[in-house]
Scaffold this active site. Structure first.
Site, PDB file in Angstrom:
ATOM      1  N   GLY A 213       1.556 -18.802  -2.601  1.00 17.39           N
ATOM      2  CA  GLY A 213       2.501 -17.972  -1.862  1.00 17.39           C
ATOM      3  C   GLY A 213       2.881 -16.737  -2.646  1.00 17.39           C
ATOM      4  O   GLY A 213       2.064 -16.180  -3.390  1.00 17.39           O
ATOM      5  N   SER A 214       4.133 -16.334  -2.503  1.00 17.53           N
ATOM      6  CA  SER A 214       4.564 -15.054  -3.069  1.00 17.53           C
ATOM      7  C   SER A 214       4.887 -15.164  -4.551  1.00 17.53           C
ATOM      8  O   SER A 214       5.176 -16.252  -5.069  1.00 17.53           O
ATOM      9  CB  SER A 214       5.813 -14.580  -2.319  1.00 17.53           C
ATOM     10  OG  SER A 214       6.869 -15.483  -2.532  1.00 17.53           O
ATOM     11  N   GLY A 217       8.690 -16.286  -4.723  1.00 19.43           N
ATOM     12  CA  GLY A 217       8.880 -17.712  -4.434  1.00 19.43           C
ATOM     13  C   GLY A 217       8.245 -18.578  -5.505  1.00 19.43           C
ATOM     14  O   GLY A 217       8.868 -19.527  -6.013  1.00 19.43           O
ATOM     15  N   GLU A 237      -0.311 -20.278  -7.371  1.00 23.05           N
ATOM     16  CA  GLU A 237      -1.182 -19.124  -7.131  1.00 23.05           C
ATOM     17  C   GLU A 237      -0.320 -18.096  -6.436  1.00 23.05           C
ATOM     18  O   GLU A 237       0.132 -18.314  -5.310  1.00 23.05           O
ATOM     19  CB  GLU A 237      -2.360 -19.550  -6.257  1.00 23.05           C
ATOM     20  CG  GLU A 237      -3.452 -18.506  -6.247  1.00 23.05           C
ATOM     21  CD  GLU A 237      -4.256 -18.582  -4.981  1.00 23.05           C
ATOM     22  OE1 GLU A 237      -4.778 -19.657  -4.665  1.00 23.05           O
ATOM     23  OE2 GLU A 237      -4.323 -17.555  -4.300  1.00 23.05           O
ATOM     24  N   CYS A 274      -5.426 -14.016  -0.302  1.00 18.65           N
ATOM     25  CA  CYS A 274      -5.057 -13.810  -1.704  1.00 18.65           C
ATOM     26  C   CYS A 274      -6.107 -12.977  -2.423  1.00 18.65           C
ATOM     27  O   CYS A 274      -5.816 -12.346  -3.424  1.00 18.65           O
ATOM     28  CB  CYS A 274      -4.860 -15.143  -2.397  1.00 18.65           C
ATOM     29  SG  CYS A 274      -6.199 -16.293  -2.084  1.00 18.65           S
ATOM     30  N   GLU A 369       0.538  -6.510  -5.475  1.00 16.55           N
ATOM     31  CA  GLU A 369      -0.080  -6.915  -4.208  1.00 16.55           C
ATOM     32  C   GLU A 369       0.709  -6.417  -2.992  1.00 16.55           C
ATOM     33  O   GLU A 369       1.932  -6.467  -2.974  1.00 16.55           O
ATOM     34  CB  GLU A 369      -0.138  -8.454  -4.160  1.00 16.55           C
ATOM     35  CG  GLU A 369      -0.730  -9.015  -2.891  1.00 16.55           C
ATOM     36  CD  GLU A 369      -0.657 -10.544  -2.838  1.00 16.55           C
ATOM     37  OE1 GLU A 369      -1.704 -11.172  -2.712  1.00 16.55           O
ATOM     38  OE2 GLU A 369       0.465 -11.096  -2.933  1.00 16.55           O
TER      39      GLU A 369
HETATM   40  P1  NAP Z   1       6.517 -17.771   0.158  1.00 18.14           P
HETATM   41  O1  NAP Z   1       7.683 -17.096   0.745  1.00 18.14           O
HETATM   42  O2  NAP Z   1       6.349 -17.676  -1.314  1.00 18.14           O
HETATM   43  O3  NAP Z   1       6.636 -19.313   0.589  1.00 18.14           O
HETATM   44  C1  NAP Z   1       5.663 -20.278   0.225  1.00 18.14           C
HETATM   45  C2  NAP Z   1       6.304 -21.658   0.241  1.00 18.14           C
HETATM   46  O4  NAP Z   1       7.218 -21.799  -0.853  1.00 18.14           O
HETATM   47  C3  NAP Z   1       7.121 -21.937   1.492  1.00 18.14           C
HETATM   48  O5  NAP Z   1       7.002 -23.308   1.793  1.00 18.14           O
HETATM   49  C4  NAP Z   1       8.532 -21.610   1.061  1.00 18.14           C
HETATM   50  O6  NAP Z   1       9.492 -22.327   1.780  1.00 18.14           O
HETATM   51  C5  NAP Z   1       8.529 -22.062  -0.378  1.00 18.14           C
HETATM   52  N1  NAP Z   1       9.467 -21.279  -1.181  1.00 18.14           N
HETATM   53  C6  NAP Z   1       9.349 -19.957  -1.469  1.00 18.14           C
HETATM   54  N2  NAP Z   1      10.365 -19.569  -2.246  1.00 18.14           N
HETATM   55  C7  NAP Z   1      11.151 -20.647  -2.436  1.00 18.14           C
HETATM   56  C8  NAP Z   1      12.339 -20.867  -3.162  1.00 18.14           C
HETATM   57  N3  NAP Z   1      12.927 -19.879  -3.857  1.00 18.14           N
HETATM   58  N4  NAP Z   1      12.877 -22.092  -3.141  1.00 18.14           N
HETATM   59  C9  NAP Z   1      12.281 -23.084  -2.439  1.00 18.14           C
HETATM   60  N5  NAP Z   1      11.152 -22.946  -1.737  1.00 18.14           N
HETATM   61  C10 NAP Z   1      10.578 -21.738  -1.742  1.00 18.14           C
HETATM   62  O7  NAP Z   1       5.161 -17.304   0.791  1.00 18.14           O
HETATM   63  P2  NAP Z   1       4.714 -17.074   2.342  1.00 18.14           P
HETATM   64  O8  NAP Z   1       5.779 -17.492   3.275  1.00 18.14           O
HETATM   65  O9  NAP Z   1       3.409 -17.725   2.457  1.00 18.14           O
HETATM   66  O10 NAP Z   1       4.427 -15.553   2.459  1.00 18.14           O
HETATM   67  C11 NAP Z   1       5.260 -14.617   1.950  1.00 18.14           C
HETATM   68  C12 NAP Z   1       4.508 -13.800   0.919  1.00 18.14           C
HETATM   69  O11 NAP Z   1       3.733 -14.646   0.030  1.00 18.14           O
HETATM   70  C13 NAP Z   1       3.472 -12.899   1.484  1.00 18.14           C
HETATM   71  O12 NAP Z   1       4.029 -11.737   2.000  1.00 18.14           O
HETATM   72  C14 NAP Z   1       2.588 -12.669   0.271  1.00 18.14           C
HETATM   73  O13 NAP Z   1       3.120 -11.682  -0.545  1.00 18.14           O
HETATM   74  C15 NAP Z   1       2.590 -13.967  -0.446  1.00 18.14           C
HETATM   75  N6  NAP Z   1       1.411 -14.817  -0.240  1.00 18.14           N
HETATM   76  C16 NAP Z   1       0.465 -14.844  -1.210  1.00 18.14           C
HETATM   77  C17 NAP Z   1      -0.627 -15.664  -1.071  1.00 18.14           C
HETATM   78  C18 NAP Z   1      -1.635 -15.757  -2.138  1.00 18.14           C
HETATM   79  O14 NAP Z   1      -2.615 -16.459  -1.950  1.00 18.14           O
HETATM   80  N7  NAP Z   1      -1.472 -15.119  -3.270  1.00 18.14           N
HETATM   81  C19 NAP Z   1      -0.782 -16.460   0.050  1.00 18.14           C
HETATM   82  C20 NAP Z   1       0.194 -16.428   1.032  1.00 18.14           C
HETATM   83  C21 NAP Z   1       1.288 -15.615   0.848  1.00 18.14           C
HETATM   84  P3  NAP Z   1      10.155 -21.711   3.123  1.00 18.14           P
HETATM   85  O15 NAP Z   1       9.162 -20.829   3.774  1.00 18.14           O
HETATM   86  O16 NAP Z   1      10.504 -22.924   3.900  1.00 18.14           O
HETATM   87  O17 NAP Z   1      11.282 -20.899   2.667  1.00 18.14           O
END
Ligand code: NAP
Length: 513
Positions: A213-214, A217, A237, A274, A369
């Protein structure tokens, strides 16, 4: 309009329900660790077979929730099944146990050596945070789950709120498949909600976590994992810029092919991969920039995964296009989303920006990114320009180099230097191809220095991903009868072994057992 596209938080589990999940995972852990490798393989194949049986309804659910094309989702589900079967094959082969035996040696060069028998054991329950952008391959039954189950670990899966129904359906298939081959029900559980995920990460019964994810996060969760009284490994990742460098020789040979390939790669999946190439370095004065702009302007709007990701993307575009000297070559359309409107399906067409190469220093936001269909081009004037950028980029999953098919001696010299620099920044160095599309194979390395990942030595794609959920233990001078079968002298599991005999201390000979 298809399905809910907004990314509203999933509800948390009730405390007593989460407690039950953690308790069952803890109880299942020793049973899974003791299970034979054949039983593990059978369980993985059972999941793959069951996913195939439920293929139509799974793809339909994911299509409605993510808006991704049916063919892409069907392909992704196939990949998910292949991953599971590949891990089954991997555990059956037994090499992952990494058995090494040093026979006792009274004449050892450093003094008498005890008998040592080392192999890999599962770490214990693994918490997996599913990804938004791969509703199958990096979600409920995806690569992390397959690797953890293959290692002999229980899995607690934190569903991504971008595709809740797909997650629930897949989890039901996984649970039923595991039950059909008598795997204890604590081996797999689905949880939802931010608080549930965070609490599970802090729970002493959880032994490792995986995340896609991000950066924000992933970093927050990494810090939680590290701040526990007993810190655990967190395999995150996060973000990756995936730069591409084109030599003049490559452009002389195939300008149009490179332009088409680049646009196809950075807009694939609406740029939500990603491995999306976010930065392109081209020789100054080439016609390729105009050609890329022309092709980018022709790409139709496609759907973003969630409104939260779309909002993040729009904010990033504002930031990047606001950097001094940046010129917007193509302004993407769409991305009109309203918070809380679950019927809104955000669609966008790609954006292309041109940045002065001097702006790409180590503090530049241009080297971060942008998750979505945007890319930055910069023109280089010298080899030195490229070296500076490759030095300034942070850890990235990939660096791609496009080289002439028959490079001049100068080009070979130049590309060799860039390749060496690229290897210090990236987990995978791609030649004359595009970084999107990651082969699921034993040699794959989908990783890289931070922020590409939080664990520099590991991959999340390919069979080597199993290593994240294993840890070594060595038995010293143990009687053979009390040893686990994997390291018993008679090798009842018939696994590959390295045996260092007594008297070989001069050579440390390695012999398959
Ligand atoms: P995300 O916001 O990082 O969330 C991924 C997971 O982690 C979700 O289940 C989220 O829960 C959880 N999470 C995130 N921050 C948290 C925290 N502080 N405490 C507890 N749980 C947390 O990623 P996303 O929703 O997939 O997409 C948002 C951004 O992630 C994108 O805009 C992009 O920049 C990045 N991304 C990167 C990749 C990669 O492969 N590098 C892939 C996908 C996304 P909740 O959603 O339930 O809050």
């Amino acid at each position: 309009m298809t399905g809910p596209a907004s990314h509203t938080a999933d509800p948390d589990l009730l405390d007593e329900d989460l407690e039950r999940v953690l308790d069952r995972a803890g109880a299942a852990a020793p049973i899974l660790a003791e299970a034979s490798i054949e039983d593990r393989a059978v369980a993985l194949v059972a999941i793959a077979d069951a996913l195939d049986v439920h293929r139509a309804e799974l793809v339909a659910a994911a299509r409605a929730e993510t808006g991704l094309p049916g063919a892409r989702l069907a392909g992704e589900l196939t990949r998910t099944c292949v991953q599971l079967r590949m891990f089954a094959q991997e555990v059956r082969a037994g090499a992952f146990l990494d058995v090494v035996v040093d026979r006792a040696d009274p004449q050892f060069v450093l003094g008498p050596r005890p008998e040592l028998r080392r192999y890999q054991i599962p770490v214990g329950p693994v918490l997996v945070f599913a990804a938004s952008n791969f509703p199958f391959a990096f979600s409920v039954a995806g690569a992390d789950t397959a690797a953890a189950l293959a290692a002999g670990c229980a899995v607690i899966l934190k569903a991504h709120p971008g595709h809740p129904r797909t997650s629930e359906l897949t989890a039901t298939v996984v649970r039923e498949a595991l039950a059909s081959v008598d795997v204890p029900d604590g081996a797999f559980a689905l949880i939802t909600g931010v608080r549930s995920g965070t609490r599970a990460l802090q729970d002493p019964r959880v032994a490792a976590a995986a995340f896609t994810g991000s950066v924000a996060g992933g970093r927050a969760l990494f810090d939680i994992a590290a701040a526990r009284p007993n810190p655990i490994p967190f395999y995150g990742e996060l973000g990756s810029i995936n730069p591409v460098v084109i030599t003049r020789g490559a452009l002389d040979e195939r300008l149009d092919e490179i332009a088409t390939g680049f646009v196809g790669s950075f807009t694939l999946g609406t740029g939500q991969f990603c491995t999306k190439p976010g930065l392109l370095l081209v020789p100054a004065g080439s016609a390729v920039v105009d050609r890329i702009a022309e092709l980018t302007a022709q790409v139709a709007e496609t759907r973003m995964l969630t409104s939260k990701i779309t909002q993040g993307y729009r904010a990033r575009l504002d930031t990047v296009s606001g950097v001094a000297g940046v010129e917007v070559l193509v302004t993407g359309t769409g991305a009109e989303t309203q918070d809380g409107d679950t019927d809104t399906v955000p669609t966008v067409s790609p954006s292309l920006l041109l940045a002065p190469i001097a702006q790409l220093d180590e503090t530049s936001t241009l080297l971060e990114e942008s998750f979505g269909p945007a890319a930055v081009i910069a023109e280089y004037h010298s080899d030195d320009d490229v070296e500076k950028v490759l030095t300034h980029i942070q850890g990235t999953l990939t660096v791609t180099l496009h080289v002439a098919a028959r490079p001049s001696a100068d080009e070979v010299e130049q590309v060799r230097a860039w390749g060496r620099l690229a290897a210090t920044r990236a987990g995978r160095v791609v030649f004359n191809g595009w970084p999107t599309g990651v082969a699921v194979t034993p040699a794959q390395h989908h990783g890289g220095p931070y922020p590409a990942t939080t664990a520099i030595a590991h991959t999340s794609v390919g069979t080597a991903a199993i290593r994240r959920f294993l840890r070594p233990v060595v038995y010293q001078d143990a009687p053979d009868e009390v040893l686990p079968p994997a390291v018993q002298d008679a090798n009842p599991l018939r696994v590959p072994r390295v045996i260092n005999e007594a008297g070989e201390s001069g050579t440390w000979g390695h012999h398959p057992g």
